[in-house]
Design a protein around this motif. Structure first.
Motif, PDB file in Angstrom:
ATOM      1  N   MET A   1       2.040 -10.686 -16.034  1.00  0.00           N
ATOM      2  CA  MET A   1       2.575  -9.453 -15.936  1.00  0.00           C
ATOM      3  C   MET A   1       3.742  -9.162 -15.268  1.00  0.00           C
ATOM      4  SD  MET A   1       3.704  -5.823 -18.496  1.00  0.00           S
ATOM      5  CE  MET A   1       4.970  -5.203 -17.732  1.00  0.00           C
ATOM      6  N   GLU A   2       4.797  -9.075 -14.659  1.00  0.00           N
ATOM      7  CA  GLU A   2       5.081  -9.005 -13.218  1.00  0.00           C
ATOM      8  C   GLU A   2       5.280  -7.261 -13.084  1.00  0.00           C
ATOM      9  OE1 GLU A   2       7.002 -12.255 -11.166  1.00  0.00           O
ATOM     10  OE2 GLU A   2       8.218 -11.722 -12.894  1.00  0.00           O
ATOM     11  N   ARG A   3       4.695  -6.875 -11.823  1.00  0.00           N
ATOM     12  CA  ARG A   3       4.830  -5.357 -11.736  1.00  0.00           C
ATOM     13  C   ARG A   3       6.254  -4.782 -11.616  1.00  0.00           C
ATOM     14  NH1 ARG A   3       4.949  -3.164  -6.404  1.00  0.00           N
ATOM     15  NH2 ARG A   3       5.695  -3.749  -4.778  1.00  0.00           N
ATOM     16  N   ILE A   4       6.197  -3.843 -11.698  1.00  0.00           N
ATOM     17  CA  ILE A   4       8.236  -2.849 -11.366  1.00  0.00           C
ATOM     18  C   ILE A   4       8.401  -2.897 -10.432  1.00  0.00           C
ATOM     19  CG2 ILE A   4       8.819  -0.914 -12.542  1.00  0.00           C
ATOM     20  CD1 ILE A   4       7.375  -0.725 -14.856  1.00  0.00           C
ATOM     21  N   ILE A   5       9.112  -2.686 -10.083  1.00  0.00           N
ATOM     22  CA  ILE A   5       9.877  -2.816  -8.244  1.00  0.00           C
ATOM     23  C   ILE A   5      10.630  -1.552  -8.814  1.00  0.00           C
ATOM     24  CG2 ILE A   5      10.902  -3.529  -6.548  1.00  0.00           C
ATOM     25  CD1 ILE A   5      10.342  -6.673  -7.309  1.00  0.00           C
ATOM     26  N   ARG A   6      10.728  -1.094  -8.236  1.00  0.00           N
ATOM     27  CA  ARG A   6      11.094   0.660  -8.474  1.00  0.00           C
ATOM     28  C   ARG A   6      12.517   1.126  -6.944  1.00  0.00           C
ATOM     29  NH1 ARG A   6       9.536   3.739 -12.386  1.00  0.00           N
ATOM     30  NH2 ARG A   6       6.715   2.473 -12.862  1.00  0.00           N
ATOM     31  N   TYR A   7      13.130   0.897  -7.654  1.00  0.00           N
ATOM     32  CA  TYR A   7      14.467   0.983  -6.446  1.00  0.00           C
ATOM     33  C   TYR A   7      14.099   2.128  -5.301  1.00  0.00           C
ATOM     34  CZ  TYR A   7      16.443   6.629  -6.684  1.00  0.00           C
ATOM     35  OH  TYR A   7      15.855   7.513  -6.853  1.00  0.00           O
ATOM     36  N   GLY A   8      12.790   3.268  -5.480  1.00  0.00           N
ATOM     37  CA  GLY A   8      12.662   3.900  -4.826  1.00  0.00           C
ATOM     38  C   GLY A   8      11.332   4.488  -5.729  1.00  0.00           C
ATOM     39  N   GLN A   9      10.269   4.919  -3.489  1.00  0.00           N
ATOM     40  CA  GLN A   9       8.852   4.957  -4.615  1.00  0.00           C
ATOM     41  C   GLN A   9       8.144   5.587  -3.256  1.00  0.00           C
ATOM     42  OE1 GLN A   9       7.431   1.562  -6.495  1.00  0.00           O
ATOM     43  NE2 GLN A   9       5.943   2.087  -4.906  1.00  0.00           N
ATOM     44  N   GLN A  10       6.971   6.632  -3.457  1.00  0.00           N
ATOM     45  CA  GLN A  10       7.239   7.330  -2.304  1.00  0.00           C
ATOM     46  C   GLN A  10       6.136   6.048  -1.717  1.00  0.00           C
ATOM     47  OE1 GLN A  10       6.834   8.028  -5.053  1.00  0.00           O
ATOM     48  NE2 GLN A  10       4.630   8.897  -6.054  1.00  0.00           N
ATOM     49  N   ASP A  11       5.300   6.587  -0.292  1.00  0.00           N
ATOM     50  CA  ASP A  11       4.280   5.618   0.011  1.00  0.00           C
ATOM     51  C   ASP A  11       2.754   6.243   0.243  1.00  0.00           C
ATOM     52  OD1 ASP A  11       2.480   3.766   1.336  1.00  0.00           O
ATOM     53  OD2 ASP A  11       3.260   4.463   3.211  1.00  0.00           O
ATOM     54  N   ILE A  12       1.910   6.819  -0.530  1.00  0.00           N
ATOM     55  CA  ILE A  12       1.165   7.652  -0.504  1.00  0.00           C
ATOM     56  C   ILE A  12      -0.614   6.844   0.708  1.00  0.00           C
ATOM     57  CG2 ILE A  12      -0.290   9.557  -1.110  1.00  0.00           C
ATOM     58  CD1 ILE A  12       2.308  10.536  -1.051  1.00  0.00           C
ATOM     59  N   THR A  13      -0.229   7.450   1.692  1.00  0.00           N
ATOM     60  CA  THR A  13      -1.638   7.216   2.415  1.00  0.00           C
ATOM     61  C   THR A  13      -3.060   7.659   1.835  1.00  0.00           C
ATOM     62  OG1 THR A  13      -1.465   8.205   4.474  1.00  0.00           O
ATOM     63  CG2 THR A  13      -0.300   5.851   3.922  1.00  0.00           C
ATOM     64  N   GLN A  14      -4.019   7.195   2.547  1.00  0.00           N
ATOM     65  CA  GLN A  14      -5.615   8.596   2.665  1.00  0.00           C
ATOM     66  C   GLN A  14      -5.290   9.545   3.617  1.00  0.00           C
ATOM     67  OE1 GLN A  14      -8.255   7.582   0.690  1.00  0.00           O
ATOM     68  NE2 GLN A  14      -9.004  10.063   1.631  1.00  0.00           N
ATOM     69  N   SER A  15      -4.559   9.349   4.606  1.00  0.00           N
ATOM     70  CA  SER A  15      -3.940  10.443   5.453  1.00  0.00           C
ATOM     71  C   SER A  15      -3.664  11.753   4.861  1.00  0.00           C
ATOM     72  CB  SER A  15      -3.449  10.209   6.871  1.00  0.00           C
ATOM     73  OG  SER A  15      -2.313   9.435   6.598  1.00  0.00           O
ATOM     74  N   ASP A  16      -3.058  10.486   4.105  1.00  0.00           N
ATOM     75  CA  ASP A  16      -1.865  11.948   3.144  1.00  0.00           C
ATOM     76  C   ASP A  16      -2.629  13.086   2.191  1.00  0.00           C
ATOM     77  OD1 ASP A  16       0.354  11.037   4.402  1.00  0.00           O
ATOM     78  OD2 ASP A  16       1.025   9.850   2.486  1.00  0.00           O
ATOM     79  N   ILE A  17      -3.632  12.111   1.643  1.00  0.00           N
ATOM     80  CA  ILE A  17      -4.916  12.416   0.679  1.00  0.00           C
ATOM     81  C   ILE A  17      -5.227  14.104   0.777  1.00  0.00           C
ATOM     82  CG2 ILE A  17      -7.115  11.483  -0.521  1.00  0.00           C
ATOM     83  CD1 ILE A  17      -4.703   9.289  -1.909  1.00  0.00           C
ATOM     84  N   ASP A  18      -5.855  12.925   2.427  1.00  0.00           N
ATOM     85  CA  ASP A  18      -6.407  14.367   3.298  1.00  0.00           C
ATOM     86  C   ASP A  18      -6.085  15.433   3.791  1.00  0.00           C
ATOM     87  OD1 ASP A  18      -9.005  12.186   3.209  1.00  0.00           O
ATOM     88  OD2 ASP A  18      -8.327  10.914   4.935  1.00  0.00           O
ATOM     89  N   ALA A  19      -4.996  15.050   3.887  1.00  0.00           N
ATOM     90  CA  ALA A  19      -4.051  16.009   4.513  1.00  0.00           C
ATOM     91  C   ALA A  19      -4.263  17.382   3.664  1.00  0.00           C
ATOM     92  CB  ALA A  19      -2.981  15.788   4.868  1.00  0.00           C
ATOM     93  N   VAL A  20      -4.196  16.949   2.401  1.00  0.00           N
ATOM     94  CA  VAL A  20      -3.822  17.736   1.358  1.00  0.00           C
ATOM     95  C   VAL A  20      -5.107  18.430   0.474  1.00  0.00           C
ATOM     96  CG1 VAL A  20      -2.957  17.872  -1.270  1.00  0.00           C
ATOM     97  CG2 VAL A  20      -1.349  16.292   0.510  1.00  0.00           C
ATOM     98  N   THR A  21      -5.837  17.103   0.715  1.00  0.00           N
ATOM     99  CA  THR A  21      -7.633  17.954  -0.505  1.00  0.00           C
ATOM    100  C   THR A  21      -7.889  19.103   1.592  1.00  0.00           C
ATOM    101  OG1 THR A  21      -8.318  16.262   1.284  1.00  0.00           O
ATOM    102  CG2 THR A  21      -7.607  15.985  -1.421  1.00  0.00           C
ATOM    103  N   THR A  22      -7.561  19.085   2.364  1.00  0.00           N
ATOM    104  CA  THR A  22      -8.042  20.485   3.768  1.00  0.00           C
ATOM    105  C   THR A  22      -7.590  21.391   3.402  1.00  0.00           C
ATOM    106  OG1 THR A  22      -8.583  18.405   5.471  1.00  0.00           O
ATOM    107  CG2 THR A  22      -7.798  20.515   6.143  1.00  0.00           C
ATOM    108  N   VAL A  23      -6.441  21.143   2.972  1.00  0.00           N
ATOM    109  CA  VAL A  23      -5.242  22.527   2.275  1.00  0.00           C
ATOM    110  C   VAL A  23      -6.053  23.558   0.628  1.00  0.00           C
ATOM    111  CG1 VAL A  23      -2.862  23.442   1.916  1.00  0.00           C
ATOM    112  CG2 VAL A  23      -2.894  22.003   3.543  1.00  0.00           C
ATOM    113  N   LEU A  24      -6.985  22.654   0.313  1.00  0.00           N
ATOM    114  CA  LEU A  24      -6.939  22.828  -1.159  1.00  0.00           C
ATOM    115  C   LEU A  24      -8.766  23.375  -0.340  1.00  0.00           C
ATOM    116  CD1 LEU A  24      -5.594  19.844  -3.280  1.00  0.00           C
ATOM    117  CD2 LEU A  24      -4.835  22.137  -3.332  1.00  0.00           C
TER     118      LEU A  24
END
Length: 389
Positions: A1-24
């Protein structure tokens, strides 16, 4: 099955996750130091003097209108080719709304039509207090022309740049405030950078910045310069305006601080995708996005328009064929004045014919930095097949 291609979506990287968990893991989940860090990061990108981060671009539009004194008896004009928030913000303030039809090439508010409508409104004594040009799909409006008209007719300007952070106009960053009183950005997940939900109002005016800050948080201040009378003690605060709880959290701001580091890369990649679409779609019965030489679009959207007079199929069938192939296209926008709520206010089909004509053939095809060449090839292949059905 081919993946869904959305018209727009976020790009979340490990650096984003680290930044958020630091605040948490910190003591400040909201009203802490990460919010001004995010505001300063946006100021560094745009060159504006003040930034007020809020929980959505809609909230930013609302407090921008209030900061400019929009209220009952006043008029706000905007583009019909926008999300409803660009018009609703006037109604939140008790003001009235009207629209200015769009330019047939940029799909932005047309300065020629604006000038003609201003001349008529002046004769009728119904000039707008605020005009909200919308940088549709990331392409800037003709802000120098609109600003010149504001000087002649006395209206204030809120740039709805929800699509446009990272873009440029006349070589300068969108958001620098050279041609407007306030600029609004959106950080919704489908936008250029994201804070999940979030928005920001930017201004070069010190008094407007103070007002925006008050309106963001209940109209409450601890600043002695803004309070009347003596303080009762170190706990003391005063409500000096009727504000709202439109605050963004430090969790969201942390994501924004991380994301904005990739802003230039994101916009560059969007341009690469747009140029490739331009090549791959050049032989099809489509009108592709035209770019004004005065601007450098953030390319939030890549909108094609079907040349229906050259097709044996319909707008709906092409849209449905793409969706059936798990290509999640969208349509930006249904003209605001055609919505039932606005029809009840007296707007009618035919009021803004260029926006209505645009709508009848427009489709937003996938455009975001995670889109691969293979994804693009699949979008084009399915679109090509749909057009010849």
């Amino acid at each position: 099955m081919e993946r869904i291609i959305r018209y727009g979506q976020q790009d979340i990287t490990q650096s984003d996750i680290d930044a958020v968990t630091t605040v948490l893991r910190s003591v400040n989940l909201t009203q802490g130091p990460t919010i001004p860090r995010f505001e300063q990061a946006v100021l560094a990108e745009t060159g504006a003097r003040h930034a007020v981060a809020v929980n959505s671009a809609t909230s930013a539009l609302h407090i921008a209108c209030l900061a400019l004194g929009l209220g009952p008896g006043d008029w706000l004009w905007t583009s019909p080719n926008t999300f409803v928030a660009s018009a609703n913000c006037a109604l939140y303030c008790g003001a009235q709304v009207s629209f200015v039809d769009i330019d047939p090439r940029t799909y932005n508010l047309c300065p020629d039509r604006l000038e003609a409508k201003l001349a008529s409104a002046q004769a009728e004594g119904r000039l707008p207090k605020v005009v909200v040009p919308v940088h549709f799909a990331g392409q800037p409006c003709d802000m120098a022309r609109i600003h010149a008209l504001s000087q002649k007719y006395g209206f204030r300007i809120i740039e709805d740049a929800s699509h446009a952070i990272g873009g440029r106009y006349l070589g300068e960053p969108i958001g620098n405030g050279r041609y407007s009183d306030i600029t609004v950005f959106s950080f919704h997940p489908v936008k250029i950078i994201t804070t999940a939900e979030g928005g920001m109002a930017l201004t070069n005016d010190d008094a407007l910045a103070t007002r925006l800050g008050l309106l963001r948080s209940h109209g409450i201040t601890r600043d002695a310069a803004l309070m009347s009378g003596a303080s009762d003690g170190p706990w003391y605060y005063q409500q000096v305006a009727l504000g709202f709880n439109y605050r963004i959290t430090d969790i969201q701001a942390a994501l924004g601080v991380s994301q904005i580091e990739r802003l230039t890369a994101y916009v560059t990649r969007r341009h690469e995708i747009a140029r490739r679409y331009d090549r791959l779609l050049a032989d099809l019965p489509l009108t592709l996005p035209w770019q004004h030489p005065d601007g450098y679009s953030a390319f939030h959207l890549y909108v094609i328009r079907l040349q229906l007079d050259r097709l044996a199929t319909t707008h709906v069938k092409v849209f449905e064929a793409l969706r059936a192939a798990d290509i999640m296209v969208n349509l930006h926008y249904i003209p605001v004045h055609t919505q039932p709520f606005y029809r009840q206010m007296g707007f009618r089909l035919g009021d803004y014919p260029v926006a209505e004509s645009y709508y009848r053939g427009a489709i937003s095809i996938p455009m975001h930095p995670q889109l691969t060449d293979a994804d693009q090839d699949r979008v084009v292949e399915v679109l090509r097949e749909a057009l010849v059905q």
